[in-house]
Motif scaffolding. Structure first.
Motif, short mmCIF file in Angstrom:
data_model
loop_
_atom_site.label_atom_id
_atom_site.label_comp_id
_atom_site.label_asym_id
_atom_site.label_seq_id
_atom_site.Cartn_x
_atom_site.Cartn_y
_atom_site.Cartn_z
N ASP A 204 21.09 -16.03 -20.50
CA ASP A 204 21.88 -17.26 -20.58
C ASP A 204 22.88 -17.11 -21.72
OD1 ASP A 204 22.92 -19.79 -20.74
OD2 ASP A 204 20.98 -20.80 -20.55
N VAL A 205 24.10 -16.72 -21.41
CA VAL A 205 25.11 -16.50 -22.45
C VAL A 205 25.66 -17.80 -23.00
CG1 VAL A 205 25.76 -14.24 -21.54
CG2 VAL A 205 27.01 -16.28 -20.77
N ASP A 206 25.42 -18.92 -22.31
CA ASP A 206 25.91 -20.22 -22.77
C ASP A 206 24.93 -20.91 -23.71
OD1 ASP A 206 28.35 -20.24 -21.14
OD2 ASP A 206 26.97 -20.41 -19.45
N ASN A 207 23.65 -20.64 -23.52
CA ASN A 207 22.62 -21.27 -24.33
C ASN A 207 21.52 -20.26 -24.65
OD1 ASN A 207 21.27 -23.44 -25.63
ND2 ASN A 207 20.08 -23.87 -23.79
N PRO A 208 21.86 -19.22 -25.41
CA PRO A 208 20.89 -18.15 -25.67
C PRO A 208 19.81 -18.58 -26.64
CG PRO A 208 22.85 -17.81 -26.98
CD PRO A 208 23.15 -18.99 -26.09
N ASP A 209 18.68 -17.94 -26.54
CA ASP A 209 17.59 -18.17 -27.49
C ASP A 209 17.86 -17.29 -28.72
OD1 ASP A 209 15.27 -18.34 -28.95
OD2 ASP A 209 13.93 -18.12 -27.23
N LEU A 210 18.44 -17.88 -29.74
CA LEU A 210 18.83 -17.11 -30.93
C LEU A 210 17.64 -16.74 -31.80
CD1 LEU A 210 22.19 -18.84 -31.94
CD2 LEU A 210 21.82 -16.76 -30.58
N SER A 211 16.48 -17.34 -31.55
CA SER A 211 15.29 -16.89 -32.26
C SER A 211 14.83 -15.54 -31.73
CB SER A 211 14.16 -17.91 -32.13
OG SER A 211 13.72 -18.02 -30.78
N MET A 212 15.12 -15.28 -30.45
CA MET A 212 14.77 -14.01 -29.83
C MET A 212 15.92 -13.01 -29.95
SD MET A 212 13.40 -13.30 -25.94
CE MET A 212 11.91 -14.26 -26.28
N TYR A 213 17.17 -13.53 -29.89
CA TYR A 213 18.34 -12.66 -29.90
C TYR A 213 19.31 -13.10 -31.00
CZ TYR A 213 16.50 -11.91 -25.17
OH TYR A 213 15.70 -11.66 -24.10
N PRO A 214 18.91 -13.01 -32.26
CA PRO A 214 19.73 -13.56 -33.36
C PRO A 214 21.10 -12.91 -33.50
CG PRO A 214 17.94 -12.22 -34.22
CD PRO A 214 17.65 -12.41 -32.77
N LEU A 215 21.22 -11.60 -33.19
CA LEU A 215 22.50 -10.92 -33.36
C LEU A 215 23.52 -11.31 -32.30
CD1 LEU A 215 21.29 -7.29 -34.25
CD2 LEU A 215 22.02 -9.11 -35.81
N PHE A 216 23.06 -11.92 -31.23
CA PHE A 216 23.97 -12.25 -30.13
C PHE A 216 25.11 -13.17 -30.59
CE2 PHE A 216 25.22 -14.80 -26.40
CZ PHE A 216 25.66 -13.77 -25.57
N SER A 217 24.85 -14.00 -31.57
CA SER A 217 25.88 -14.94 -32.05
C SER A 217 27.07 -14.20 -32.67
CB SER A 217 25.29 -15.91 -33.08
OG SER A 217 24.80 -15.21 -34.21
N GLN A 218 26.91 -12.92 -32.99
CA GLN A 218 28.01 -12.16 -33.59
C GLN A 218 28.94 -11.54 -32.54
OE1 GLN A 218 26.88 -9.52 -36.90
NE2 GLN A 218 24.84 -10.43 -36.85
N ALA A 219 28.55 -11.57 -31.28
CA ALA A 219 29.37 -10.98 -30.22
C ALA A 219 30.56 -11.89 -29.92
CB ALA A 219 28.54 -10.76 -28.97
N LEU A 220 31.75 -11.31 -29.90
CA LEU A 220 32.95 -12.07 -29.57
C LEU A 220 33.02 -12.30 -28.07
CD1 LEU A 220 35.67 -10.41 -31.85
CD2 LEU A 220 34.48 -12.58 -32.19
N ARG A 221 33.23 -13.53 -27.69
CA ARG A 221 33.20 -13.93 -26.29
C ARG A 221 34.63 -14.10 -25.75
NH1 ARG A 221 29.46 -18.32 -23.46
NH2 ARG A 221 30.81 -19.16 -21.84
N TYR A 222 34.98 -13.27 -24.78
CA TYR A 222 36.25 -13.41 -24.06
C TYR A 222 35.94 -14.11 -22.74
CZ TYR A 222 37.95 -9.90 -27.37
OH TYR A 222 38.29 -9.22 -28.52
N GLU A 223 36.87 -14.92 -22.27
CA GLU A 223 36.55 -15.72 -21.09
C GLU A 223 37.80 -16.01 -20.26
OE1 GLU A 223 34.62 -20.12 -20.20
OE2 GLU A 223 33.76 -18.91 -21.81
N CYS A 224 37.60 -16.13 -18.96
CA CYS A 224 38.67 -16.57 -18.07
C CYS A 224 38.05 -17.24 -16.86
CB CYS A 224 39.55 -15.40 -17.63
SG CYS A 224 38.73 -14.25 -16.49
N THR A 225 38.85 -18.03 -16.17
CA THR A 225 38.48 -18.58 -14.87
C THR A 225 39.43 -18.02 -13.84
OG1 THR A 225 37.59 -20.63 -15.81
CG2 THR A 225 38.20 -20.66 -13.48
N LEU A 226 38.88 -17.38 -12.83
CA LEU A 226 39.69 -16.79 -11.77
C LEU A 226 39.81 -17.78 -10.63
CD1 LEU A 226 38.18 -13.18 -11.61
CD2 LEU A 226 40.20 -13.95 -12.87
#
Length: 320
Positions: A204-226
């Motif tokens: 779940d990239v929109d609501n990640p469990d940061l207690s399990m994946y704390p480093l994920f918050s450092q990833a830069l998120r690029y986004e588009c709607t096709l």
């Protein structure tokens, strides 16, 4: 549920119009970053590919599909079943919100990633597997013919989310019908994505469990709607996660941007690491196993020296 509020900065992808092969190769391709290409001539597929038309032209041959009770597919934990349906039956089911005929439940979701005739030997090629539909679409010729690897149908139920992963070849995602959200992460952010092979464990990239994946918050998120008719260029090694906001049909076109001998000849999906990378990982695994022969403080010391050796190489990333 996430234990920490997660509000990532969403970096929009650049959008280009009036792109031909020369402009693509000169202005976009060298940057090695994703980009949305608009107003390309894709043929008549955008107007013709209705449910009834696709059902009639695609025919009744069997296709292998993913079926899940949950909208978020998890390839690592396999929260889906593989089932087969006639193509004409599948496209109508995939467009439904509720099903009268189903495998698991009336709310189940469907996903097709088209395959070759023998998936162990043959690549997906819509010209071979779906010739009548292939006649409707013009693939942008942004690469040489001998670089072509595969063309893949992607058909999803509305609301279906596909796991975050990377591919080892460049590709164009042609969104023919429907709307799709795509979230992407740079190869440089691999240390923050908790990888298992070519896939991220963070479902779940929109609501990640940061207690399990704390480093994920450092990833830069690029986004588009096709939107229907948009084409997304995804360079090799860029991670991507998709959500079908509507029932839609897409076609991925993969091509080899490295010399052919760099790729695994047994790879029919385009997701096996280059042979040199696979050999390097095997060597690393053997080296780490050798370190296990030492006491803990020695293992720690020499492992850190190995990391420093990698960081000192000219090709190491600075992670900025």
């Amino acid at each position: 549920m996430a234990v920490t509020e997660f509000k990532p900065t969403k970096i929009p992808l650049p959008r280009y119009t009036g792109i031909d092969k020369n402009r693509f190769l000169q202005e976009i391709y060298p940057l090695r970053k994703p980009a949305v290409l608009q107003d390309l001539d894709l043929g008549v597929c955008k107007s013709k590919w209705t449910l009834d038309y696709m059902s009639r032209k695609g025919g009744g041959h069997e296709v292998k599909i993913h079926v899940s009770e949950l909208p978020q597919l998890n390839f690592i934990k396999k929260n889906f079943l593989y089932r087969s349906l006639p193509f004409d039956v599948f496209v109508h089911r995939a467009a439904e919100d509720k099903h009268t005929d189903f495998f698991i439940s009336e709310d189940e979701k469907y996903y097709l990633r088209s395959l070759g005739e023998d998936p162990r030997k043959d690549i997906a090629d819509i010209n071979k597997q779906f010739p009548e539909l292939a006649a409707d679409i013009k693939i942008p010729e942004f690469f040489e013919k001998d670089q072509f690897f595969s063309s893949v149908f992607r058909i999803s139920s509305p609301g279906l989310q596909l796991w975050t992963h990377y591919d080892v070849m460049d590709n164009l995602l042609i969104q023919v019908t429907g709307r799709k959200r795509v979230v992407l992460y740079s190869p440089r952010d691999a240390p923050f994505l908790y990888l298992s092979g070519d896939k991220s464990e963070v479902l779940d990239v929109d609501n990640p469990d940061l207690s399990m994946y704390p480093l994920f918050s450092q990833a830069l998120r690029y986004e588009c709607t096709l939107e229907a008719g948009d084409v997304l260029f995804i360079p090799a090694l860029w991670f991507h996660n998709t959500v079908a906001e509507e029932f839609g049909v897409g076609v991925n076109v993969f091509w080899k941007h490295l010399p052919s001998e760099c790729y695994d000849k047994t790879d029919t999906y385009g997701n096996k690491d280059p042979t040199a990378a696979s050999r390097a990982v095997q060597i690393l695994d053997r080296a780490l196993k050798t370190l296990d022969e030492l006491p803990e403080e020695y293992r720690d010391f020499y492992a850190r020296k190995m990391v420093l050796r990698i960081q000192s190489k000219s090709y190491s990333t600075n992670f900025e």
